[in-house]
Write a protein that holds these residues in place. Structure first.
Motif, PDB file in Angstrom:
ATOM      1  N   ASP A 200       0.822  -1.203   0.000  1.00 28.74           N
ATOM      2  CA  ASP A 200       0.000   0.000   0.000  1.00 28.74           C
ATOM      3  C   ASP A 200       0.859   1.257   0.000  1.00 28.74           C
ATOM      4  O   ASP A 200       1.301   1.735   1.037  1.00 28.74           O
ATOM      5  N   ASN A 201       1.072   1.788  -1.167  1.00 33.91           N
ATOM      6  CA  ASN A 201       1.934   2.949  -1.302  1.00 33.91           C
ATOM      7  C   ASN A 201       1.264   4.228  -0.813  1.00 33.91           C
ATOM      8  O   ASN A 201       1.932   5.137  -0.334  1.00 33.91           O
ATOM      9  N   TYR A 202      -0.022   4.243  -0.950  1.00 34.98           N
ATOM     10  CA  TYR A 202      -0.744   5.397  -0.427  1.00 34.98           C
ATOM     11  C   TYR A 202      -0.515   5.473   1.081  1.00 34.98           C
ATOM     12  O   TYR A 202      -0.148   6.511   1.628  1.00 34.98           O
ATOM     13  N   LEU A 203      -0.696   4.341   1.726  1.00 35.18           N
ATOM     14  CA  LEU A 203      -0.507   4.286   3.171  1.00 35.18           C
ATOM     15  C   LEU A 203       0.925   4.650   3.542  1.00 35.18           C
ATOM     16  O   LEU A 203       1.170   5.393   4.495  1.00 35.18           O
ATOM     17  N   GLY A 204       1.868   4.145   2.774  1.00 38.47           N
ATOM     18  CA  GLY A 204       3.273   4.452   3.046  1.00 38.47           C
ATOM     19  C   GLY A 204       3.530   5.947   3.003  1.00 38.47           C
ATOM     20  O   GLY A 204       4.155   6.518   3.900  1.00 38.47           O
ATOM     21  N   GLY A 205       3.016   6.582   1.958  1.00 34.50           N
ATOM     22  CA  GLY A 205       3.192   8.030   1.830  1.00 34.50           C
ATOM     23  C   GLY A 205       2.490   8.772   2.949  1.00 34.50           C
ATOM     24  O   GLY A 205       3.002   9.754   3.503  1.00 34.50           O
ATOM     25  N   TYR A 206       1.355   8.238   3.274  1.00 34.67           N
ATOM     26  CA  TYR A 206       0.555   8.857   4.324  1.00 34.67           C
ATOM     27  C   TYR A 206       1.259   8.755   5.681  1.00 34.67           C
ATOM     28  O   TYR A 206       1.414   9.735   6.399  1.00 34.67           O
ATOM     29  N   GLU A 207       1.726   7.587   5.994  1.00 38.01           N
ATOM     30  CA  GLU A 207       2.398   7.355   7.283  1.00 38.01           C
ATOM     31  C   GLU A 207       3.695   8.158   7.383  1.00 38.01           C
ATOM     32  O   GLU A 207       4.032   8.705   8.443  1.00 38.01           O
ATOM     33  N   ALA A 208       4.432   8.178   6.280  1.00 37.28           N
ATOM     34  CA  ALA A 208       5.686   8.933   6.278  1.00 37.28           C
ATOM     35  C   ALA A 208       5.402  10.392   6.614  1.00 37.28           C
ATOM     36  O   ALA A 208       6.093  11.012   7.432  1.00 37.28           O
ATOM     37  N   THR A 209       4.374  10.907   5.997  1.00 34.01           N
ATOM     38  CA  THR A 209       4.044  12.314   6.183  1.00 34.01           C
ATOM     39  C   THR A 209       3.495  12.578   7.590  1.00 34.01           C
ATOM     40  O   THR A 209       3.855  13.566   8.239  1.00 34.01           O
ATOM     41  N   LYS A 210       2.652  11.672   8.049  1.00 34.54           N
ATOM     42  CA  LYS A 210       2.116  11.791   9.412  1.00 34.54           C
ATOM     43  C   LYS A 210       3.266  11.807  10.422  1.00 34.54           C
ATOM     44  O   LYS A 210       3.231  12.542  11.411  1.00 34.54           O
ATOM     45  N   HIS A 211       4.243  10.991  10.170  1.00 42.19           N
ATOM     46  CA  HIS A 211       5.410  10.925  11.045  1.00 42.19           C
ATOM     47  C   HIS A 211       6.067  12.295  11.138  1.00 42.19           C
ATOM     48  O   HIS A 211       6.376  12.789  12.228  1.00 42.19           O
ATOM     49  N   LEU A 212       6.252  12.906   9.985  1.00 41.50           N
ATOM     50  CA  LEU A 212       6.876  14.232   9.939  1.00 41.50           C
ATOM     51  C   LEU A 212       6.013  15.265  10.658  1.00 41.50           C
ATOM     52  O   LEU A 212       6.505  16.106  11.428  1.00 41.50           O
ATOM     53  N   ILE A 213       4.726  15.189  10.413  1.00 36.94           N
ATOM     54  CA  ILE A 213       3.786  16.130  11.025  1.00 36.94           C
ATOM     55  C   ILE A 213       3.773  15.953  12.542  1.00 36.94           C
ATOM     56  O   ILE A 213       3.787  16.921  13.307  1.00 36.94           O
ATOM     57  N   ALA A 214       3.775  14.696  12.964  1.00 43.55           N
ATOM     58  CA  ALA A 214       3.758  14.402  14.404  1.00 43.55           C
ATOM     59  C   ALA A 214       5.004  14.962  15.082  1.00 43.55           C
ATOM     60  O   ALA A 214       4.988  15.295  16.271  1.00 43.55           O
ATOM     61  N   LEU A 215       6.054  15.078  14.317  1.00 45.57           N
ATOM     62  CA  LEU A 215       7.306  15.615  14.847  1.00 45.57           C
ATOM     63  C   LEU A 215       7.254  17.144  14.945  1.00 45.57           C
ATOM     64  O   LEU A 215       8.199  17.778  15.437  1.00 45.57           O
ATOM     65  N   GLY A 216       6.144  17.705  14.478  1.00 47.83           N
ATOM     66  CA  GLY A 216       5.979  19.154  14.593  1.00 47.83           C
ATOM     67  C   GLY A 216       6.281  19.938  13.326  1.00 47.83           C
ATOM     68  O   GLY A 216       6.207  21.166  13.321  1.00 47.83           O
ATOM     69  N   HIS A 217       6.612  19.224  12.281  1.00 49.36           N
ATOM     70  CA  HIS A 217       6.944  19.932  11.039  1.00 49.36           C
ATOM     71  C   HIS A 217       5.692  20.458  10.344  1.00 49.36           C
ATOM     72  O   HIS A 217       4.625  19.854  10.419  1.00 49.36           O
ATOM     73  N   LYS A 218       5.877  21.600   9.691  1.00 53.82           N
ATOM     74  CA  LYS A 218       4.751  22.205   8.964  1.00 53.82           C
ATOM     75  C   LYS A 218       5.081  22.453   7.506  1.00 53.82           C
ATOM     76  O   LYS A 218       4.260  22.262   6.624  1.00 53.82           O
ATOM     77  N   ARG A 219       6.313  22.908   7.279  1.00 60.33           N
ATOM     78  CA  ARG A 219       6.720  23.115   5.889  1.00 60.33           C
ATOM     79  C   ARG A 219       7.409  21.831   5.424  1.00 60.33           C
ATOM     80  O   ARG A 219       8.571  21.581   5.753  1.00 60.33           O
ATOM     81  N   ILE A 220       6.654  21.045   4.707  1.00 62.62           N
ATOM     82  CA  ILE A 220       7.141  19.729   4.308  1.00 62.62           C
ATOM     83  C   ILE A 220       7.090  19.590   2.792  1.00 62.62           C
ATOM     84  O   ILE A 220       6.091  19.928   2.156  1.00 62.62           O
ATOM     85  N   ALA A 221       8.187  19.102   2.226  1.00 69.06           N
ATOM     86  CA  ALA A 221       8.249  18.927   0.773  1.00 69.06           C
ATOM     87  C   ALA A 221       8.271  17.446   0.419  1.00 69.06           C
ATOM     88  O   ALA A 221       8.580  16.595   1.257  1.00 69.06           O
ATOM     89  N   HIS A 222       7.935  17.160  -0.821  1.00 65.99           N
ATOM     90  CA  HIS A 222       7.965  15.776  -1.291  1.00 65.99           C
ATOM     91  C   HIS A 222       8.666  15.701  -2.647  1.00 65.99           C
ATOM     92  O   HIS A 222       8.363  16.487  -3.554  1.00 65.99           O
ATOM     93  N   ILE A 223       9.612  14.797  -2.730  1.00 67.07           N
ATOM     94  CA  ILE A 223      10.215  14.516  -4.033  1.00 67.07           C
ATOM     95  C   ILE A 223       9.761  13.120  -4.408  1.00 67.07           C
ATOM     96  O   ILE A 223      10.044  12.147  -3.693  1.00 67.07           O
ATOM     97  N   SER A 224       9.038  13.036  -5.488  1.00 71.14           N
ATOM     98  CA  SER A 224       8.381  11.766  -5.836  1.00 71.14           C
ATOM     99  C   SER A 224       9.206  10.949  -6.824  1.00 71.14           C
ATOM    100  O   SER A 224      10.248  11.380  -7.297  1.00 71.14           O
ATOM    101  N   GLY A 225       8.694   9.766  -7.115  1.00 72.62           N
ATOM    102  CA  GLY A 225       9.255   8.960  -8.201  1.00 72.62           C
ATOM    103  C   GLY A 225       8.566   9.367  -9.495  1.00 72.62           C
ATOM    104  O   GLY A 225       7.706  10.245  -9.494  1.00 72.62           O
ATOM    105  N   GLN A 226       8.932   8.742 -10.587  1.00 69.46           N
ATOM    106  CA  GLN A 226       8.280   9.046 -11.865  1.00 69.46           C
ATOM    107  C   GLN A 226       6.784   8.762 -11.750  1.00 69.46           C
ATOM    108  O   GLN A 226       6.398   7.689 -11.298  1.00 69.46           O
ATOM    109  N   TYR A 227       5.981   9.677 -12.225  1.00 70.52           N
ATOM    110  CA  TYR A 227       4.536   9.484 -12.129  1.00 70.52           C
ATOM    111  C   TYR A 227       4.061   8.315 -12.975  1.00 70.52           C
ATOM    112  O   TYR A 227       2.932   7.848 -12.815  1.00 70.52           O
TER     113      TYR A 227
END
Lengths: 338, 338
Positions: free
Chosen positions: B161-188
């Motif tokens: 579940d890649n959606y979940l993976g992306g979601y969890e990764a981001t939640k992790h960052l957010i839980a750490l208090g981050h607000k300005r968060i960027a994403h570098i993706s793979g090829q669409y």
DNA sequence: ATGAAAGCGCTAACAT
DNA sequence: ATGTTAGCGCTTTCAT
């Protein structure tokens, strides 16, 4: 699966022999009939049964390659090269994973090791070399070994000069002005580990230096971390440069150094081996020794082809040269630390 | 190669049928004769011709797996698991490398894609999915896809579940208090890239945040470095956290950050994806998302076995869950930088 | 419990 | 230029 050469013959109105001829591009088929057959083949979606072909021809058209793991840049490079060169020779490649669980007995169930599955085999860096050789020779399957560990057989072999690699790596460090230089090796069971170490030792002796330390580590693992950590914890003086037997070990060394507050290469220079894909991307980018993977694959295929064709191959032992890749993890000696 | 069942029959004084029975462990052979045959086999160093067996049995006992590269920890994990599970089922594994050179036409010369070479095929993460499916279905070879990219077919598939993976990764960052968060993706072009990105976006939205930036990168490359370098050079504000679509990208990001004098995770947190083998050894050790490679391989084999045995398989689309591995490259938000 | 015979799908002589 | 025949090495009825 069901449709065979008979069906094609029937549908095209030709005999199976003619169909076979078309299949094998025999020049003696009237163009008109050839077309009929081709049409029937397409219509029936026919493709020849390769088991039957192998049976009657006595050869398979496939070359096997055994490998132990799929997460190594060097293996990957060699295999890609083998693949290309095989294609040039009209062969296809079948890879088989061979587990090397310690002293587990030789895995004879390896599907490749049948004369009727492959026409030849490339054995890539195994520890169970003797068992492979015995089995392959018994079955009379042509084969070539890459990264062979025993020095005393007459088996067709392609190695990269590990002595030279170790020597060059060490010379590099020495040229940078380092004097206290340590080496963390691979398992001595690997000839490559012993040779890299020898290259190290000789380069040191030649420069009138004595090794700061030599410790047996383990290829492909991150033993470098614990080894350095222990070294540091014991209050030993840190060498100003370290030659790690491969990039994984180097990574571990660098991490433990950094965790202890040292700067790489500011305080300590570290050189790895293999030029793994990450080597150019970690910080600092790893100075390392690159193996000529393309050449290795090319020569492996060449030798194997000769073997299969029964040509007399004398130079059955080939030794290629590695190359120093100078990046950021090594730098000029700037004075002692600690 | 030369010695066949006839030779064994002659030497043992039995008929070839009896030899065959012994070969196949038929219970109806007198122990004494059985021994005679066994002795002859050993003495002649005989092993049955598998082409002949395949021909008469109509099955090969081998499962094929196509892969694109050998330098990836995730692929390696899946393959090792496949191997184990296949062995449990009495099959052997043949791996084939499939090059995916851009829009190059589908490589039908792949040696695996013959009904008489393999009994089934596992297709691991290809971009030419449609071509594979068409070919395999045409040839009626049972197959299962891992990491499938198109969502709209009824092909047996195992994805994480890649959606979940992306979601969890981001939640992790957010839980750490981050607000300005960027994403570098793979090829669409990869569904997995799009899904990870969606998981990222949704997690951000859910937290009332808007992405600092989203840039399309390239899996398995070190594009992260140039992308971050540009970002920095342009004088943009650095996000306090970055979700890289895989560990290679993350490594590049971290390196460019460090080169620019930033501290990871002190100034910027970076999370990767895949838990490559180096992730636990670089400095700082990479926080990442680990894929359940063992399960993937296990289920792939299971589904394939069902397919081969003609069992009705309903749940032909399987989705597994990834796992967050919290290490050192991410940390609590400590205030803005720049 | 063992063997004789048929045949898996194909190719390689050997005709014609 | 095309077809007939005989295997390649093995397993599988079917007898015995």
């Amino acid at each position: 699966m069901k449709v065979n050469i008979f069906d094609v013959a029937k549908k095209s109105g030709m005999s199976i022999v003619t169909v076979s001829r078309v299949l094998n591009n025999a020049p003696t088929v009237r163009e008109k009939n050839r077309q009929k057959v081709l049409d029937a083949i397409k219509e029936l979606n026919y493709s020849p049964n390769s088991a039957a072909r192998t049976l009657v021809r006595g050869k398979t058209g496939v070359i096997g390659l055994t490998i132990t793991a799929l997460n190594d840049t060097v293996f990957d490079g060699v295999v890609q090269s083998v693949l290309e060169n095989l294609k040039l020779n009209g062969y296809v490649l079948a890879i088989s994973i061979a587990h090397e669980l310690g002293n587990e007995s030789f895995d004879a169930s390896n599907f490749l090791f049948h004369h009727d599955r492959v026409d030849g085999i490339i054995v890539l860096s195994t520890l169970q070399e003797e068992a492979y050789i015995a089995d392959l020779e018994r079955k009379k399957i042509p084969f070539v070994m890459i990264d062979s560990h025993s020095e005393h057989n007459n088996v067709p072999t392609i190695n990269v000069d590990n002595y030279l690699g170790g020597y060059e790596a060490t010379k590099h460090l020495i040229a940078l002005g380092h004097k206290r230089i340590a080496h963390i090796s691979g398992q001595y069971a690997f000839l490559s580990a012993r040779q890299r170490k020898e290259g190290f030792t000789d380069a040191m002796i030649e420069a009138g230096l004595s090794p700061s330390m030599i410790i047996e580590g383990e290829f492909g693992t991150y033993c470098g971390h614990s080894i350095m950590q222990n070294w540091i914890a014991q209050g030993n003086q840190i060498p100003s440069a370290i030659f790690a037997a491969d990039d994984m070990i180097a990574l571990g060394v660098i991490r433990s150094l950094m965790e202890a507050g040292y700067n790489v290469p500011g305080d300590v220079s570290v050189i790895g081996y293999d030029d793994q894909s990450f080597a150019n991307e970690v910080h600092p980018r790893l100075t390392t020794i690159r193996q000529p993977v393309g050449q290795v694959g090319e020569h492996a295929v060449k030798i194997l082809m000769d073997l299969i064709q029964g040509k007399q191959t004398k130079n059955t032992k080939l030794q290629l040269k590695p190359e120093l890749i100078f990046r950021e993890s090594t730098a000029k000696y700037k004075g002692d630390i600690n």
